[in-house]
Motif scaffolding. Sequence first.
Motif, PDB file in Angstrom:
ATOM      1  N   MET A 125       0.882  -1.161   0.018  1.00  0.00           N
ATOM      2  CA  MET A 125      -0.062   0.044  -0.134  1.00  0.00           C
ATOM      3  C   MET A 125       1.002   1.374   0.029  1.00  0.00           C
ATOM      4  SD  MET A 125      -2.898  -0.112  -0.450  1.00  0.00           S
ATOM      5  CE  MET A 125      -4.657  -0.686  -0.026  1.00  0.00           C
ATOM      6  N   ASN A 126       1.756   1.176   0.603  1.00  0.00           N
ATOM      7  CA  ASN A 126       2.769   2.422   0.747  1.00  0.00           C
ATOM      8  C   ASN A 126       3.363   2.708  -0.520  1.00  0.00           C
ATOM      9  OD1 ASN A 126       2.842   3.367   3.324  1.00  0.00           O
ATOM     10  ND2 ASN A 126       4.468   2.308   4.016  1.00  0.00           N
ATOM     11  N   GLU A 127       3.748   1.864  -1.466  1.00  0.00           N
ATOM     12  CA  GLU A 127       4.171   2.202  -2.790  1.00  0.00           C
ATOM     13  C   GLU A 127       3.159   2.780  -3.587  1.00  0.00           C
ATOM     14  OE1 GLU A 127       6.303  -1.100  -4.772  1.00  0.00           O
ATOM     15  OE2 GLU A 127       7.384  -1.915  -3.083  1.00  0.00           O
ATOM     16  N   GLU A 128       1.815   2.364  -3.452  1.00  0.00           N
ATOM     17  CA  GLU A 128       0.711   3.034  -4.196  1.00  0.00           C
ATOM     18  C   GLU A 128       0.489   4.316  -3.973  1.00  0.00           C
ATOM     19  OE1 GLU A 128      -3.947   2.195  -4.563  1.00  0.00           O
ATOM     20  OE2 GLU A 128      -2.521   0.359  -4.513  1.00  0.00           O
ATOM     21  N   ARG A 129       0.504   4.455  -2.524  1.00  0.00           N
ATOM     22  CA  ARG A 129       0.316   5.809  -1.915  1.00  0.00           C
ATOM     23  C   ARG A 129       1.433   6.864  -2.685  1.00  0.00           C
ATOM     24  NH1 ARG A 129      -2.812   9.637  -1.133  1.00  0.00           N
ATOM     25  NH2 ARG A 129      -2.278  11.275   0.571  1.00  0.00           N
ATOM     26  N   GLU A 130       2.599   6.508  -2.493  1.00  0.00           N
ATOM     27  CA  GLU A 130       3.937   7.264  -2.816  1.00  0.00           C
ATOM     28  C   GLU A 130       3.649   7.267  -4.393  1.00  0.00           C
ATOM     29  OE1 GLU A 130       8.407   6.429  -3.357  1.00  0.00           O
ATOM     30  OE2 GLU A 130       7.730   5.690  -1.433  1.00  0.00           O
ATOM     31  N   GLY A 131       3.362   6.429  -5.063  1.00  0.00           N
ATOM     32  CA  GLY A 131       2.988   6.787  -6.789  1.00  0.00           C
ATOM     33  C   GLY A 131       2.065   7.862  -6.800  1.00  0.00           C
ATOM     34  N   GLN A 132       1.075   7.756  -6.149  1.00  0.00           N
ATOM     35  CA  GLN A 132      -0.155   8.932  -5.938  1.00  0.00           C
ATOM     36  C   GLN A 132       0.593  10.364  -5.685  1.00  0.00           C
ATOM     37  OE1 GLN A 132      -3.024   7.128  -3.480  1.00  0.00           O
ATOM     38  NE2 GLN A 132      -4.135   5.946  -5.160  1.00  0.00           N
ATOM     39  N   ASP A 133       1.400  10.113  -4.734  1.00  0.00           N
ATOM     40  CA  ASP A 133       1.893  11.541  -4.116  1.00  0.00           C
ATOM     41  C   ASP A 133       2.792  12.174  -5.205  1.00  0.00           C
ATOM     42  OD1 ASP A 133       0.543  11.230  -1.727  1.00  0.00           O
ATOM     43  OD2 ASP A 133       2.282  10.628  -0.536  1.00  0.00           O
ATOM     44  N   LYS A 134       3.499  11.151  -5.759  1.00  0.00           N
ATOM     45  CA  LYS A 134       4.247  11.840  -6.881  1.00  0.00           C
ATOM     46  C   LYS A 134       3.804  12.059  -8.296  1.00  0.00           C
ATOM     47  CE  LYS A 134       8.650   9.514  -6.043  1.00  0.00           C
ATOM     48  NZ  LYS A 134      10.013   9.422  -6.531  1.00  0.00           N
TER      49      LYS A 134
END
Length: 173
Positions: free
Chosen positions: A1-10
């Motif tokens: 989930m963190n990777e997905e959130r990080e991608g959305q933030d970027k």
Amino acid sequence: MNEEREGQDKRQEAMEWVSKAYQLHMKGEIEKAVALYTRSLEIHPTAEAYTFRGWARSSEKDYAAAIEDCHRAIDLDPEFGNPYNDIGAYYLEQGEPDDAIPWLRMALKAQRYESYCFPHFNLGRVFEAKGQFDLALEHYRKALDENPRYTLAVRAVERVKGKLAPKDPEAIG
């Protein structure tokens, strides 16, 4: 989930840079806009950033770079209509109307596009340049169907209607 959130933030950060670049672009600060579009792409590549950077480059007549950016946009999001229309417009600007046609037709088929009036207008320009005034008028009218306040299309319809009108008043009848 963190990777997905990080991608959305970027992606969100990248799109903020696109917004800043667009504001500069609209003020005519092309070099600065290109730099910010590029910064956005470094953070997170998006079809929007590539397309708008291409548009900025086209204002400096760098059509090869503009077309390359549009191809990159299409690779990222084949349903985004803007880069197809833009490639067609760049070919038109370079005096290559036949090369523009397939790109403009693909723009009309794109699922994610808010301004179908533009590819219709550009197809009108293609057919007008080729002397195919009936087809030009058809596409200019479709552009107006999509956006009734599109003043360039209003003028184009009137211009082409004038070209289709008989020149000899006695020929009417």
